[in-house]
Write an enzyme that holds these catalytic residues in place. Sequence first.
Site, PDB file in Angstrom:
ATOM      1  N   ASP A  86       0.821  -1.207   0.000  1.00 39.98           N
ATOM      2  CA  ASP A  86       0.000   0.000   0.000  1.00 39.98           C
ATOM      3  C   ASP A  86       0.860   1.264   0.000  1.00 39.98           C
ATOM      4  O   ASP A  86       1.480   1.593   1.009  1.00 39.98           O
ATOM      5  CB  ASP A  86      -0.905  -0.023   1.240  1.00 39.98           C
ATOM      6  CG  ASP A  86      -1.756   1.216   1.386  1.00 39.98           C
ATOM      7  OD1 ASP A  86      -2.004   1.901   0.364  1.00 39.98           O
ATOM      8  OD2 ASP A  86      -2.189   1.509   2.520  1.00 39.98           O
ATOM      9  N   ASN A 134       2.648   2.017   7.557  1.00 38.71           N
ATOM     10  CA  ASN A 134       2.892   1.036   8.614  1.00 38.71           C
ATOM     11  C   ASN A 134       2.714  -0.391   8.119  1.00 38.71           C
ATOM     12  O   ASN A 134       1.926  -0.652   7.211  1.00 38.71           O
ATOM     13  CB  ASN A 134       1.925   1.275   9.779  1.00 38.71           C
ATOM     14  CG  ASN A 134       2.096   2.661  10.370  1.00 38.71           C
ATOM     15  OD1 ASN A 134       3.174   3.016  10.820  1.00 38.71           O
ATOM     16  ND2 ASN A 134       1.031   3.444  10.353  1.00 38.71           N
ATOM     17  N   TRP A 182       1.457  -4.039   9.468  1.00 37.83           N
ATOM     18  CA  TRP A 182       0.764  -4.743  10.547  1.00 37.83           C
ATOM     19  C   TRP A 182       0.184  -6.046  10.016  1.00 37.83           C
ATOM     20  O   TRP A 182      -0.109  -6.180   8.832  1.00 37.83           O
ATOM     21  CB  TRP A 182      -0.344  -3.896  11.170  1.00 37.83           C
ATOM     22  CG  TRP A 182      -1.526  -3.662  10.266  1.00 37.83           C
ATOM     23  CD1 TRP A 182      -1.727  -2.621   9.418  1.00 37.83           C
ATOM     24  CD2 TRP A 182      -2.674  -4.533  10.104  1.00 37.83           C
ATOM     25  NE1 TRP A 182      -2.904  -2.767   8.738  1.00 37.83           N
ATOM     26  CE2 TRP A 182      -3.515  -3.922   9.135  1.00 37.83           C
ATOM     27  CE3 TRP A 182      -3.057  -5.736  10.672  1.00 37.83           C
ATOM     28  CZ2 TRP A 182      -4.711  -4.495   8.726  1.00 37.83           C
ATOM     29  CZ3 TRP A 182      -4.258  -6.324  10.268  1.00 37.83           C
ATOM     30  CH2 TRP A 182      -5.072  -5.693   9.315  1.00 37.83           C
ATOM     31  N   TYR A 197      -7.702   3.681   8.221  1.00 39.08           N
ATOM     32  CA  TYR A 197      -7.664   3.495   6.778  1.00 39.08           C
ATOM     33  C   TYR A 197      -8.998   3.919   6.180  1.00 39.08           C
ATOM     34  O   TYR A 197      -9.993   4.078   6.897  1.00 39.08           O
ATOM     35  CB  TYR A 197      -7.379   2.028   6.431  1.00 39.08           C
ATOM     36  CG  TYR A 197      -6.039   1.538   6.913  1.00 39.08           C
ATOM     37  CD1 TYR A 197      -4.885   1.796   6.189  1.00 39.08           C
ATOM     38  CD2 TYR A 197      -5.926   0.827   8.103  1.00 39.08           C
ATOM     39  CE1 TYR A 197      -3.649   1.353   6.625  1.00 39.08           C
ATOM     40  CE2 TYR A 197      -4.690   0.382   8.554  1.00 39.08           C
ATOM     41  CZ  TYR A 197      -3.551   0.652   7.809  1.00 39.08           C
ATOM     42  OH  TYR A 197      -2.328   0.220   8.256  1.00 39.08           O
ATOM     43  N   ASP A 246      -1.939   5.776  -5.158  1.00 43.88           N
ATOM     44  CA  ASP A 246      -2.261   4.932  -4.006  1.00 43.88           C
ATOM     45  C   ASP A 246      -2.651   3.523  -4.452  1.00 43.88           C
ATOM     46  O   ASP A 246      -3.756   3.305  -4.939  1.00 43.88           O
ATOM     47  CB  ASP A 246      -3.397   5.576  -3.215  1.00 43.88           C
ATOM     48  CG  ASP A 246      -3.716   4.841  -1.920  1.00 43.88           C
ATOM     49  OD1 ASP A 246      -3.054   3.835  -1.627  1.00 43.88           O
ATOM     50  OD2 ASP A 246      -4.633   5.288  -1.201  1.00 43.88           O
ATOM     51  N   THR A 282      -5.925   1.947  -2.795  1.00 45.68           N
ATOM     52  CA  THR A 282      -7.276   2.411  -3.126  1.00 45.68           C
ATOM     53  C   THR A 282      -7.709   1.743  -4.415  1.00 45.68           C
ATOM     54  O   THR A 282      -6.983   1.762  -5.405  1.00 45.68           O
ATOM     55  CB  THR A 282      -7.314   3.944  -3.269  1.00 45.68           C
ATOM     56  OG1 THR A 282      -7.072   4.528  -1.983  1.00 45.68           O
ATOM     57  CG2 THR A 282      -8.669   4.416  -3.765  1.00 45.68           C
TER      58      THR A 282
END
Length: 395
Positions: free
Chosen positions: A98, A103, A105, A141, A284, A287
């Site tokens: 992304d 970050n 995770w 998000y 992005d 998206t």
Amino acid sequence: METPAPRTMWRLVLALLCLQLGEGLLRIPLKKGRSMREVMRENGVLESFLKGLKGDPGRKYLPSNAVAYEPLTNYLNSFYFGEISIGTPPQNFLVLFDTGSSNLWVPSTYCQTPACESHAMFNCSLSSTFSDIGVTYTLRYGFGDLSVVLGSDTVTIQNIVVKNQEFGLSLDEPSNPFYYLDFDGILGMAYPGVGISGYNTLIQNMMQQNQLTEPIFSFYYSRNPTYNYGGEVILGGVDPQLYTGEVLWTPVVQEIYWKIGIEEFSIGPSATGWCSQGCHGIVDTGTFLLTIPGQFMSTFLQQLGAEESDDGYIVDCSSVPSMPTLYFAISGAQLSLPPSVYVLNNDGVCNVGVESTYVSSTNGQPLWILGNVFLRQYYSIFDIANNRVGFALSA
């Protein structure tokens, strides 16, 4: 994806042993008068080399400057994700790569919600290289929020190995949408400014630990993806086999997201004037759709003849070939999106692949998000050293 925001800090008491592992590098000296086969046999690599010859012959065309060549899976013709591993021994996860967040995770065994339990969950007690940090954050998000606690461990992507990488272990994931997603977590690739303050992003650590041949990465999304193959993300390089023509470079206007300038937007041959005072666009990969500034949405749909319904913004499928091409003026060039790209045919229902946002750029410029509808048309290159984005027509 939007900016993560810290909330509370608390510690989990963990007593885990950390083990640092080193990697060796095989070097094969060549001596005059001896064959390559002899040298490889002496070094114990001949058998594996010959087996490799039976693999995909196209891999010889991979770019020499690509450190990691990661295949992507397509999900519902929208999100694209690949596999990484965390810990020692490695625990595997499917993550969304992304460029709209920063970050990393993954779900964890700390989380007891159905959304976590339906995915792979990281178990820190099974990794000898895990270290607890204990700080908690809420990550926000565009499609939902979740809370994580930070830890650090070894992260591996193909042949890239990053040690002591900070990442989030989920504590709570709402069912909508996380339960329904085919990928487990998210790997953010935007600038550190939208990451958790005080901790390095994965891209930062890749560069600091000399894991990237060049400070660059690139994306290719197939125009006709299948579940088994959606495209590639190349960490450390660019693959000229995946695009045609020249690369158009455009500078990043604000080093937070991969945000670029848009000089004009045209529907067919007619310039709209919507960007006469300048627009911004965030490139992005997290998206799905092309996101249009909300103040222009109704006019845009009217000019395309689209109608809003429960299935989105629909058009008559028979009219798609005669619909106008969209044009983005970027760095003096016109990047086109034909209707065959921005109209999505879902089992005979044709949707215009757009959505609206009412968030403006920092200085008030209309803000577009160039999501996957746009990126299936253009191979995208993210040049960290020169703070620029490159576009070339996908092959």
